[in-house]
Design a protein around this motif. Structure first.
Motif, PDB file in Angstrom:
ATOM      1  N   VAL A 122       5.797   1.519  -0.894  1.00  0.00           N
ATOM      2  CA  VAL A 122       4.704   0.725  -0.318  1.00  0.00           C
ATOM      3  C   VAL A 122       3.485   0.768  -1.246  1.00  0.00           C
ATOM      4  CG1 VAL A 122       3.098   0.509   1.615  1.00  0.00           C
ATOM      5  CG2 VAL A 122       5.511   1.010   2.047  1.00  0.00           C
ATOM      6  N   GLN A 152      12.680  -2.000   2.246  1.00  0.00           N
ATOM      7  CA  GLN A 152      13.028  -2.187   3.655  1.00  0.00           C
ATOM      8  C   GLN A 152      13.950  -1.084   4.165  1.00  0.00           C
ATOM      9  OE1 GLN A 152      14.328  -6.441   3.950  1.00  0.00           O
ATOM     10  NE2 GLN A 152      12.639  -6.536   5.397  1.00  0.00           N
ATOM     11  N   ARG A 191       2.936  -2.302  12.365  1.00  0.00           N
ATOM     12  CA  ARG A 191       2.875  -2.650  10.939  1.00  0.00           C
ATOM     13  C   ARG A 191       4.285  -2.717  10.354  1.00  0.00           C
ATOM     14  NH1 ARG A 191      -0.394   0.691   6.240  1.00  0.00           N
ATOM     15  NH2 ARG A 191      -0.672  -1.056   4.797  1.00  0.00           N
ATOM     16  N   THR A 195       6.254  -6.026   8.809  1.00  0.00           N
ATOM     17  CA  THR A 195       6.876  -6.014   7.482  1.00  0.00           C
ATOM     18  C   THR A 195       8.351  -6.385   7.540  1.00  0.00           C
ATOM     19  OG1 THR A 195       5.317  -4.401   6.593  1.00  0.00           O
ATOM     20  CG2 THR A 195       7.451  -4.549   5.508  1.00  0.00           C
ATOM     21  N   ASP A 200       6.605  -8.829   4.156  1.00  0.00           N
ATOM     22  CA  ASP A 200       5.274  -8.754   3.572  1.00  0.00           C
ATOM     23  C   ASP A 200       4.637  -7.467   4.086  1.00  0.00           C
ATOM     24  OD1 ASP A 200       2.994  -9.493   2.191  1.00  0.00           O
ATOM     25  OD2 ASP A 200       2.233 -10.805   3.772  1.00  0.00           O
ATOM     26  N   ILE A 201       3.516  -7.082   3.498  1.00  0.00           N
ATOM     27  CA  ILE A 201       2.794  -5.895   3.952  1.00  0.00           C
ATOM     28  C   ILE A 201       1.369  -6.306   4.278  1.00  0.00           C
ATOM     29  CG2 ILE A 201       1.886  -3.631   3.267  1.00  0.00           C
ATOM     30  CD1 ILE A 201       4.425  -3.275   1.574  1.00  0.00           C
TER      31      ILE A 201
END
Length: 264
Positions: A122, A152, A191, A195, A200-201
């Motif tokens: 991350v 992931q 969160r 993701t 996406d972050i």
């Protein structure tokens, strides 16, 4: 300085860079900001100033002492801000912790001479895709890539180990009786939901707003409560912290199940 850097923290960053150039002119090659600032979600009450500073080579013992002095001086001048970061080399970027030699890092207002801090997929993804260059090449030009599929996989492992423990561990369930526990857990798990769903972050707060749109209305009170706590809005919509904690455990279990179902 990059316009994405909030005005309130520009002085500490300017003094940080000036001190590095003065005390260690031959050691500093680049400096990047990642974390909440890079994601456009800096919270002056909660956020750290996350940095990765690139060294030209491994720091000597004396140079580490000079780094300690730099941080100690900044702490005296800017006690309201919390720097958090690592001193790496170019070849370290994008690598796993196991592939990197121990390095100096600054955490909880202490400069450690060697160890590991906040190096994960991350971190690398945010640095590569959202990072802010203070010195050096734009982060998008850095010579590494992040394997999204692997990221992931690691997130799913985290979901089914760390976050599952929040529904079982007595100490973590007890922490849900606190405001900080609610905002940390509720926004942390959504969160991951964001993701895994959007590839996406984003920040915790934005993930919370996303969850208000994409999760059932029965959970909206809790999600909004967590957002309010994160944004330091006073007053709770719950009469009891016990009932709020019980609902939080149920919510965590629900989101974990949803994430596992959509990942299968």
């Amino acid at each position: 300085m990059d316009t994405r850097i909030p005005e309130c923290i520009r002085p500490i960053l300017a003094d940080y860079l000036l001190s590095l150039r003065t005390e260690l002119p031959d050691l500093i090659d680049a400096c990047y900001i990642h974390g909440s600032i890079a994601l456009g979600a800096f919270n002056p009450h909660l956020s750290d100033i996350d940095f990765i500073t690139i060294l030209t080579r491994r720091a000597t013992a004396q140079e580490v002492e000079n780094l300690k002095a730099v941080h100690q001086e900044l702490e005296l001048i800017y006690p309201q801000w919390k720097l958090e970061g690592s001193y790496l080399q170019w070849e370290d970027l994008g690598r796993s912790q196991q592939e990197i030699a121990p390095y100096p890092y600054y955490h909880d207002r202490v400069l450690r001479s060697a160890g590991y801090h906040d190096v994960n997929l991350v971190t690398w993804w945010v640095l590569k895709h959202r990072g802010i260059s203070i010195i050096g090449l734009p982060s998008q030009m850095l010579a590494f890539a992040v394997d999204w599929n692997l990221l992931q996989i690691k997130m799913k492992e985290n979901l089914n180990s760390y976050w599952v423990s929040w529904t079982r561990s007595p100490s973590k369930v007890a922490y849900l009786l606190t405001d900080s526990g609610i905002q940390w857990a509720v926004l942390g798990v959504v969160r991951l939901f964001y993701t895994l769903r959007e590839h996406d972050i984003t920040s915790k707060t934005e993930a919370g707003r996303y969850a208000l749109v994409h999760l059932p209305a029965k959970w909206h009170q809790l999600i909004q409560e967590a957002i309010n706590l994160r944004e330091i809005r006073h007053g709770s919509s719950y009469r009891s912290k016990v009932s709020r904690a019980v609902e939080a455990v149920r919510f965590l279990r629900y989101v974990i199940n949803v994430c596992n179902e959509q990942a299968s």
